[in-house]
Enzyme design. Structure first.
Site, mmCIF file in Angstrom:
data_model
loop_
_atom_site.group_PDB
_atom_site.id
_atom_site.type_symbol
_atom_site.label_atom_id
_atom_site.label_comp_id
_atom_site.label_asym_id
_atom_site.label_seq_id
_atom_site.Cartn_x
_atom_site.Cartn_y
_atom_site.Cartn_z
ATOM 1 C CB CYS A 134 -0.969 -0.062 1.168
ATOM 2 S SG CYS A 134 -2.481 0.862 0.904
ATOM 3 N NE ARG A 174 -9.411 5.244 2.465
ATOM 4 C CZ ARG A 174 -8.163 5.670 2.404
ATOM 5 N NH1 ARG A 174 -7.912 6.924 2.090
ATOM 6 N NH2 ARG A 174 -7.155 4.865 2.670
ATOM 7 C CG HIS A 203 -3.750 -3.451 4.383
ATOM 8 N ND1 HIS A 203 -2.528 -3.013 4.809
ATOM 9 C CD2 HIS A 203 -4.251 -2.468 3.597
ATOM 10 C CE1 HIS A 203 -2.293 -1.805 4.306
ATOM 11 N NE2 HIS A 203 -3.320 -1.459 3.560
HETATM 12 N N1 GLN Z 1 -2.577 6.659 2.180
HETATM 13 C C1 GLN Z 1 -2.581 5.802 1.047
HETATM 14 C C2 GLN Z 1 -3.907 5.782 0.321
HETATM 15 O O1 GLN Z 1 -4.924 6.096 0.860
HETATM 16 C C3 GLN Z 1 -2.160 4.404 1.453
HETATM 17 C C4 GLN Z 1 -3.139 3.741 2.352
HETATM 18 C C5 GLN Z 1 -2.639 2.491 3.014
HETATM 19 O O2 GLN Z 1 -1.421 2.259 3.110
HETATM 20 N N2 GLN Z 1 -3.559 1.702 3.524
HETATM 21 O O3 GLN Z 1 -3.950 5.413 -0.852
#
Ligand code: GLN
Length: 234
Positions: A95, A130, A194
C-alpha cells in the site's frame, strides 16, 4: 538454526497500518519450518539502509501524513534501495510503501508526495472515494489465488518493467480500471493487500523466503524448504 536472514523493516514505526507487522510474524513462522532464523530490524528516519547486509525488506502502508514524512526522508536512502532492488533483493511493499517505491503519490488532499521512482508506477488520487473491501486476484505465472483486504485512495498505474502481482477477480486493485493488482519487478513484490497479506497468502511468504535463501545461500540444498506445504489460511 541452519540459515539466518536479516530483515529490514523500512519505516516500521511509521508505516504499519492494518497490522502489516503481521507479515514479519508470518515470515518467521514459515522460516522456522525452513530451519531459518529471521532477525528483523526497523530502519527509519535518519538511519541508513545498507543493501549489502539485508536479505529481505518489508515496507508497509500508512496514512498520507506518515507517507509525507517518509517521502522526505527516503530520498536520502533512494540510491541504496534501488541498488538492493536491482541486485535482485527480495522485498514486499504494501500500500503506502508500494506507492512510495513509484514516481509519486498524490494524496487525498491533492498534495503530490514524491516517491523514489525505483519502480515505474505512479499513483493518482480519486475524489471523495476510497477502494475499500475484500479483494481476490490470480497470479498469472503460478496460477495462485491471493486474498486480501484493500483500503486506499490512491489509483496506481503501472509503468515500464513491471507486471501486476495479479489480475483482479473480485475487488478494485491498482486503479479500478485496468484489472491489475500490485506490481512485480525483479524480486520486489508490491500489493495493496492488507490482511496481513502474507498471513492470508502463505505461498507468497514462501516465495519471498525461498528467494532470499537462494540468493544468500546459492550452494545450499533447499529442497526441504521448497517442499514445505502451505495450507490455506483464509
Ligand atoms: N494513504 C494511502 C492511500 O490512501 C495508502 C493507504 C494504506 O497504506 N492503507 O492510498
Amino acid at each position: 538454526m541452519k540459515y539466518e536472514l536479516h530483515l529490514t523493516h523500512l519505516y516500521g514505526n511509521l508505516l504499519n497500518t492494518y497490522s502489516d507487522i503481521g507479515n514479519i510474524l508470518t515470515l518467521q513462522y514459515y522460516a522456522k519450518q525452513m530451519d531459518t532464523h529471521i532477525t528483523p530490524e526497523v530502519v527509519s528516519l535518519d538511519q541508513q539502509f545498507d543493501p549489502d547486509s539485508t536479505d529481505l525488506v518489508l515496507f508497509g502502508g500508512g496514512q498520507d501524513l506518515e507517507q509525507k514524512v517518509v517521502s522526505d526522508d527516503i530520498q536520502a536512502k533512494k540510491d541504496a534501495i534501488i541498488r538492493y532492488i536491482e541486485a535482485d533483493g527480495p522485498m514486499l511493499a504494501v500500500c503506502g510503501g508500494y506507492q512510495l517505491l513509484g514516481e509519486y503519490y498524490v494524496g487525498a488532499d491533492g498534495t503530490k508526495i514524491k516517491g523514489i521512482h525505483a519502480l515505474d508506477h505512479r499513483t493518482e488520487t480519486q475524489e471523495n472515494n476510497r477502494f475499500i473491501g475484500d479483494i481476490k486476484i490470480k497470479n498469472a505465472e503460478t496460477g495462485q489465488i491471493y486474498h486480501g483486504f484493500e483500503n486506499h485512495n490512491g489509483m496506481t498505474f503501472l509503468g515500464k518493467g513491471e507486471r501486476p502481482l495479479g489480475q483482479v477477480i473480485e475487488g478494485h486493485g491498482n486503479n479500478g480500471q485496468d484489472g491489475t493488482e500490485g506490481a512485480i519487478h525483479k524480486n520486489t513484490f508490491c500489493t495493496y493487500f492488507h490482511g496481513p497479506v502474507l498471513a492470508r497468502n502463505g505461498e507468497l511468504a514462501k516465495r519471498l523466503l525461498i528467494t532470499a535463501l537462494k540468493r544468500k545461500y546459492p550452494d545450499a540444498d533447499l529442497s526441504a524448504a521448497e517442499a514445505l506445504e502451505i495450507k490455506p489460511t483464509y
